[in-house]
Design an enzyme around this catalytic site. Structure first.
Site, PDB file in Angstrom:
ATOM      1  N   ASP A  79       2.664  14.561   0.310  1.00  0.00           N
ATOM      2  CA  ASP A  79       2.833  15.911  -0.236  1.00  0.00           C
ATOM      3  C   ASP A  79       3.932  16.013  -1.281  1.00  0.00           C
ATOM      4  OD1 ASP A  79       0.842  16.844   1.465  1.00  0.00           O
ATOM      5  OD2 ASP A  79       2.270  17.281   3.080  1.00  0.00           O
ATOM      6  N   HIS A 139       7.051  11.402  -4.322  1.00  0.00           N
ATOM      7  CA  HIS A 139       7.508  10.068  -3.922  1.00  0.00           C
ATOM      8  C   HIS A 139       6.468   9.004  -4.265  1.00  0.00           C
ATOM      9  CE1 HIS A 139       9.619   7.079  -1.501  1.00  0.00           C
ATOM     10  NE2 HIS A 139       8.470   6.782  -0.924  1.00  0.00           N
ATOM     11  N   VAL A 159       0.856  -1.185   0.000  1.00  0.00           N
ATOM     12  CA  VAL A 159       0.000   0.000   0.000  1.00  0.00           C
ATOM     13  C   VAL A 159       0.891   1.234   0.000  1.00  0.00           C
ATOM     14  CG1 VAL A 159      -0.266  -0.025   2.523  1.00  0.00           C
ATOM     15  CG2 VAL A 159      -1.919   1.209   1.126  1.00  0.00           C
TER      16      VAL A 159
END
Length: 160
Positions: A86, A89, A81
Site C-alpha cells: 500500500d 516502498h 521478489v
C-alpha cells in the site's frame, strides 16, 4: 503474463564456469522455487556447483552480487521478489535494486542474471517461481541468461 517471443533456454557446455546465486530471504516459498530453478540451470549447463549467497532482502541484491564478483565468480544470478503493498516502498526497492544491478553488470563486465520478481500479488510471484504449479521458472531463466552471456563474452575474448 505473456511468454510470446521469449527464447527457450537450451543447454550449453559451461564446464568450469563459476556461478554465484545471490538470493533474498523474503518470501520463502517463492525464493525456494527461484533458487531451485537457478540450481537446475547450472546443472543442466554443466557449470561448477553454484554457490548460494543469501542477503536480507531484494534491495541488498546489488551488494551481494558485488561481493560475489569481487570473489571472482564468472556469472551471478540475482534472485528476489518484491510484492506491491500500500506504500511506495515497492517502487523504491524495485528501482534501487534494478538500477544498481544494471550498473554493476556493465561496470564490472560480469553477467548478472536478473531474477528479481516485481509483482502486484503473491499469486503472480508463485506463477513465476518455478514451482510444480507455476507457469514460468524465472530462476532457471535468469541463470540460463547469465551462463549464456558469460560464454558469449568469453568467446569474444572479453572478461568473464
Amino acid at each position: 503474463m505473456s511468454r510470446t517471443g521469449a527464447p527457450t533456454p537450451t543447454a550449453v557446455d559451461a564446464a568450469g564456469l563459476r556461478v554465484a546465486i545471490v538470493a533474498s530471504q523474503w518470501h520463502d516459498t517463492v525464493m525456494d522455487g527461484l533458487i531451485a530453478g537457478a540450481q537446475r540451470a547450472c546443472e543442466a549447463n554443466n557449470t561448477a556447483p553454484p554457490e548460494l549467497i543469501r542477503v536480507p532482502g531484494s534491495f541488498e541484491l546489488p551488494l551481494g552480487a558485488a561481493a560475489a564478483i569481487d570473489r571472482g565468480f564468472d556469472a551471478v544470478v540475482a534472485l528476489g521478489v518484491v510484492i506491491r503493498g500500500d506504500t511506495p516502498h515497492f517502487d523504491y526497492v524495485c528501482r534501487g535494486a534494478t538500477d544498481q544491478l544494471a550498473r554493476l553488470t556493465v561496470d564490472t563486465r560480469t553477467p548478472i542474471g536478473f531474477g528479481l520478481l516485481t509483482c502486484d500479488t503473491e499469486d503472480q510471484a508463485l506463477a513465476r517461481a518455478g514451482l510444480p504449479d507455476s507457469k514460468e521458472d524465472k530462476g532457471f531463466e535468469a541463470a540460463s541468461a547469465a551462463i549464456e552471456l558469460a560464454l558469449s563474452i568469453r568467446a569474444v575474448g572479453a572478461k568473464s
